[in-house]
Design a protein around this motif. Structure first.
Motif, mmCIF file in Angstrom:
data_model
loop_
_atom_site.group_PDB
_atom_site.id
_atom_site.type_symbol
_atom_site.label_atom_id
_atom_site.label_comp_id
_atom_site.label_asym_id
_atom_site.label_seq_id
_atom_site.Cartn_x
_atom_site.Cartn_y
_atom_site.Cartn_z
ATOM 1 N N ALA A 168 6.977 55.210 86.842
ATOM 2 C CA ALA A 168 5.461 54.254 87.353
ATOM 3 C C ALA A 168 4.606 54.861 88.410
ATOM 4 C CB ALA A 168 6.103 52.915 87.624
ATOM 5 N N GLN A 169 5.318 55.309 89.364
ATOM 6 C CA GLN A 169 4.084 55.530 90.161
ATOM 7 C C GLN A 169 2.751 57.286 89.925
ATOM 8 O OE1 GLN A 169 4.018 53.660 92.565
ATOM 9 N NE2 GLN A 169 5.743 52.510 91.682
ATOM 10 N N ILE A 170 3.077 57.221 88.429
ATOM 11 C CA ILE A 170 2.668 58.458 88.220
ATOM 12 C C ILE A 170 1.788 58.314 86.662
ATOM 13 C CG2 ILE A 170 2.767 60.662 86.785
ATOM 14 C CD1 ILE A 170 3.843 60.599 90.033
ATOM 15 N N PRO A 171 -0.249 58.470 86.606
ATOM 16 C CA PRO A 171 -0.847 57.823 86.186
ATOM 17 C C PRO A 171 -0.803 58.755 85.170
ATOM 18 C CG PRO A 171 -1.950 57.814 88.110
ATOM 19 C CD PRO A 171 -0.387 58.779 88.358
ATOM 20 N N GLY A 172 -0.827 57.706 83.679
ATOM 21 C CA GLY A 172 -0.887 58.798 82.926
ATOM 22 C C GLY A 172 0.379 58.799 81.850
ATOM 23 N N VAL A 173 0.844 58.865 82.607
ATOM 24 C CA VAL A 173 3.113 58.852 81.930
ATOM 25 C C VAL A 173 3.296 58.358 80.648
ATOM 26 C CG1 VAL A 173 5.139 57.857 81.988
ATOM 27 C CG2 VAL A 173 3.878 58.333 83.859
ATOM 28 N N ARG A 174 2.471 57.127 79.763
ATOM 29 C CA ARG A 174 2.909 57.272 78.685
ATOM 30 C C ARG A 174 1.982 58.186 78.071
ATOM 31 N NH1 ARG A 174 1.696 50.296 75.912
ATOM 32 N NH2 ARG A 174 1.085 51.205 74.164
ATOM 33 N N SER A 175 0.683 58.529 78.424
ATOM 34 C CA SER A 175 -0.130 58.555 77.112
ATOM 35 C C SER A 175 0.686 60.998 77.976
ATOM 36 C CB SER A 175 -1.630 59.244 77.679
ATOM 37 O OG SER A 175 -1.873 57.928 77.881
ATOM 38 N N ALA A 176 1.288 61.282 78.522
ATOM 39 C CA ALA A 176 2.371 62.367 78.608
ATOM 40 C C ALA A 176 3.104 62.011 77.233
ATOM 41 C CB ALA A 176 3.113 62.322 80.040
ATOM 42 N N VAL A 177 4.227 60.853 77.549
ATOM 43 C CA VAL A 177 5.323 61.203 76.493
ATOM 44 C C VAL A 177 4.480 60.764 74.721
ATOM 45 C CG1 VAL A 177 6.860 59.140 75.547
ATOM 46 C CG2 VAL A 177 6.434 59.665 78.369
ATOM 47 N N SER A 178 3.966 60.284 74.853
ATOM 48 C CA SER A 178 3.106 60.600 73.296
ATOM 49 C C SER A 178 2.735 61.507 73.545
ATOM 50 C CB SER A 178 1.690 60.075 73.733
ATOM 51 O OG SER A 178 1.769 58.210 73.341
ATOM 52 N N ALA A 179 2.315 62.519 74.335
ATOM 53 C CA ALA A 179 1.801 64.248 73.539
ATOM 54 C C ALA A 179 2.888 65.138 74.171
ATOM 55 C CB ALA A 179 0.886 64.689 75.368
ATOM 56 N N LEU A 180 4.420 65.030 74.891
ATOM 57 C CA LEU A 180 5.304 65.002 73.933
ATOM 58 C C LEU A 180 5.577 65.485 72.537
ATOM 59 C CD1 LEU A 180 7.335 65.092 77.184
ATOM 60 C CD2 LEU A 180 6.344 67.348 76.633
ATOM 61 N N ILE A 181 5.986 64.174 71.875
ATOM 62 C CA ILE A 181 6.424 63.548 70.778
ATOM 63 C C ILE A 181 5.016 64.412 69.965
ATOM 64 C CG2 ILE A 181 6.246 61.603 69.233
ATOM 65 C CD1 ILE A 181 6.845 60.033 72.142
ATOM 66 N N GLY A 182 3.810 64.126 70.231
ATOM 67 C CA GLY A 182 3.287 64.932 69.056
ATOM 68 C C GLY A 182 3.976 66.249 69.376
ATOM 69 N N ALA A 183 3.755 66.982 70.335
ATOM 70 C CA ALA A 183 4.211 69.299 70.700
ATOM 71 C C ALA A 183 5.633 68.781 69.574
ATOM 72 C CB ALA A 183 4.111 68.889 71.459
ATOM 73 N N CYS A 184 7.100 67.864 69.878
ATOM 74 C CA CYS A 184 7.572 67.806 68.979
ATOM 75 C C CYS A 184 7.942 67.989 67.248
ATOM 76 C CB CYS A 184 8.577 67.340 69.731
ATOM 77 S SG CYS A 184 9.270 67.957 70.972
ATOM 78 N N ALA A 185 6.246 67.056 67.379
ATOM 79 C CA ALA A 185 6.222 66.755 65.749
ATOM 80 C C ALA A 185 5.770 67.733 64.777
ATOM 81 C CB ALA A 185 4.912 65.523 65.324
ATOM 82 N N VAL A 186 4.954 69.370 65.564
ATOM 83 C CA VAL A 186 5.287 69.804 64.754
ATOM 84 C C VAL A 186 5.449 70.551 64.328
ATOM 85 C CG1 VAL A 186 3.873 72.469 65.349
ATOM 86 C CG2 VAL A 186 2.829 70.695 66.504
ATOM 87 N N MET A 187 7.146 70.861 65.091
ATOM 88 C CA MET A 187 8.267 71.166 64.803
ATOM 89 C C MET A 187 9.653 70.652 63.854
ATOM 90 S SD MET A 187 7.445 73.915 66.459
ATOM 91 C CE MET A 187 5.492 73.972 67.631
ATOM 92 N N THR A 188 9.193 68.792 63.348
ATOM 93 C CA THR A 188 10.709 68.085 62.686
ATOM 94 C C THR A 188 9.256 67.375 62.377
ATOM 95 O OG1 THR A 188 12.730 67.408 63.249
ATOM 96 C CG2 THR A 188 11.198 67.467 65.042
ATOM 97 N N GLY A 189 10.238 66.485 61.781
ATOM 98 C CA GLY A 189 10.231 65.157 61.501
ATOM 99 C C GLY A 189 9.948 64.434 62.538
ATOM 100 N N PRO A 190 9.543 62.772 61.838
ATOM 101 C CA PRO A 190 9.276 61.239 63.342
ATOM 102 C C PRO A 190 10.371 60.962 63.479
ATOM 103 C CG PRO A 190 8.090 61.579 60.858
ATOM 104 C CD PRO A 190 9.382 62.911 60.567
ATOM 105 N N LEU A 191 11.143 60.823 62.635
ATOM 106 C CA LEU A 191 12.018 59.941 64.304
ATOM 107 C C LEU A 191 12.495 61.569 65.222
ATOM 108 C CD1 LEU A 191 14.808 58.146 64.965
ATOM 109 C CD2 LEU A 191 15.930 59.815 62.790
ATOM 110 N N GLU A 192 13.310 63.049 64.956
ATOM 111 C CA GLU A 192 13.632 63.628 65.405
ATOM 112 C C GLU A 192 12.821 63.889 66.795
ATOM 113 O OE1 GLU A 192 13.323 63.494 62.733
ATOM 114 O OE2 GLU A 192 14.993 64.472 62.092
ATOM 115 N N ALA A 193 11.614 64.060 66.055
ATOM 116 C CA ALA A 193 9.765 64.360 67.173
ATOM 117 C C ALA A 193 10.228 63.161 68.043
ATOM 118 C CB ALA A 193 9.171 64.720 66.700
#
Length: 240
Positions: A168-193
């Motif tokens: 909660a003390q780090i600006p941009g965490v929510r966007s960063a989580v979305s970015a990681l999810i996006g990176a994983c979505a390149v490799m696998t399906g929506p649930l797994e990513a």
């Protein structure tokens, strides 16, 4: 997919991100830009964090996955945004729509519906921020909550640990989580990513907290922790 099959796929997706270094474009608020970029590079991916100018949006065609944060889109809305979502849909590129409001302003449901019409792969939403959103009729994995603590897709629901409270003390965490999810979505399906990306940051944050003395050292240690987390550890952390 069985529980063991889901675990194997999640672990594979994380390791594949590290090995193949996918190129991820994130349309994110300016305050989130440094942490989003550091997070993606911390897992071995490549980043392009932009605004919403037509030139910036045109670059989405060269990315392997795209993340759009509605907080950034709302502040600089233009006609190219929906057209970009349409191109991503038509090309079959995975893309993540984060329904984050701009400050205290309510979300514009017309804009939300226009973007959802172009079938994002994954949608992030907090029920308190967009009243009445149930996910019904949306053919995407839905990642619920500010800290991405629950994922639903195809009638399946999986909980995700929240990670360290220091996030909660780090600006941009929510966007960063979305970015990681996006990176994983390149490799696998929506649930797994969705599960792999959300749990990757949560697990790394718990490890970082053990060695941090405050927000600054926590941020640095978190990026290092992202680099060392293994795919099988993510699956074990999720208990799938």
């Amino acid at each position: 997919m069985s529980r063991s099959g889901l675990a194997l796929t999640i672990g594979f997706a994380a390791e594949a991100v590290r090995e193949s270094a996918p190129h991820i474009q994130c349309v994110a608020p300016r305050a989130a830009t440094p942490f989003v970029a550091d997070t993606l590079h911390g897992v071995g991916a490549r980043s392009l964090v932009t605004g919403t100018s037509p030139d910036a949006l045109a670059a989405a065609g060269g990315a392997e996955a795209v993340v759009m944060d509605l907080a950034a889109l709302s502040s600089e809305w233009n006609d190219a945004i929906v057209a970009t979502a349409a191109r991503l849909d038509q090309a079959g590129q995975p893309w993540v729509l984060d329904l984050t409001p701009l400050g205290s302003l309510p979300l514009d449901r017309g804009r939300v519906d226009a973007l959802l019409a172009h079938r994002p792969t994954i949608v992030r939403v907090h029920p308190e921020e967009i009243g009445g959103f149930s996910g019904d009729g949306v053919d995407a994995a839905i990642v619920w909550g500010e800290s991405a603590e629950r994922v639903t897709y195809g009638g399946r629901e999986v909980d995700v640990p929240r990670g360290s409270e220091m996030l909660a003390q780090i600006p941009g965490v929510r966007s960063a989580v979305s970015a990681l999810i996006g990176a994983c979505a390149v490799m696998t399906g929506p649930l797994e990513a969705s599960l792999a990306g959300a749990a990757w940051l949560a697990l790394a944050s718990e490890r970082a907290e053990e060695h941090a003395r405050g927000p600054a050292s926590f941020r640095t240690t978190l990026i290092d922790a992202l680099w060392t987390v293994r795919g099988d550890e993510i699956a074990e952390y999720l208990k799938v």
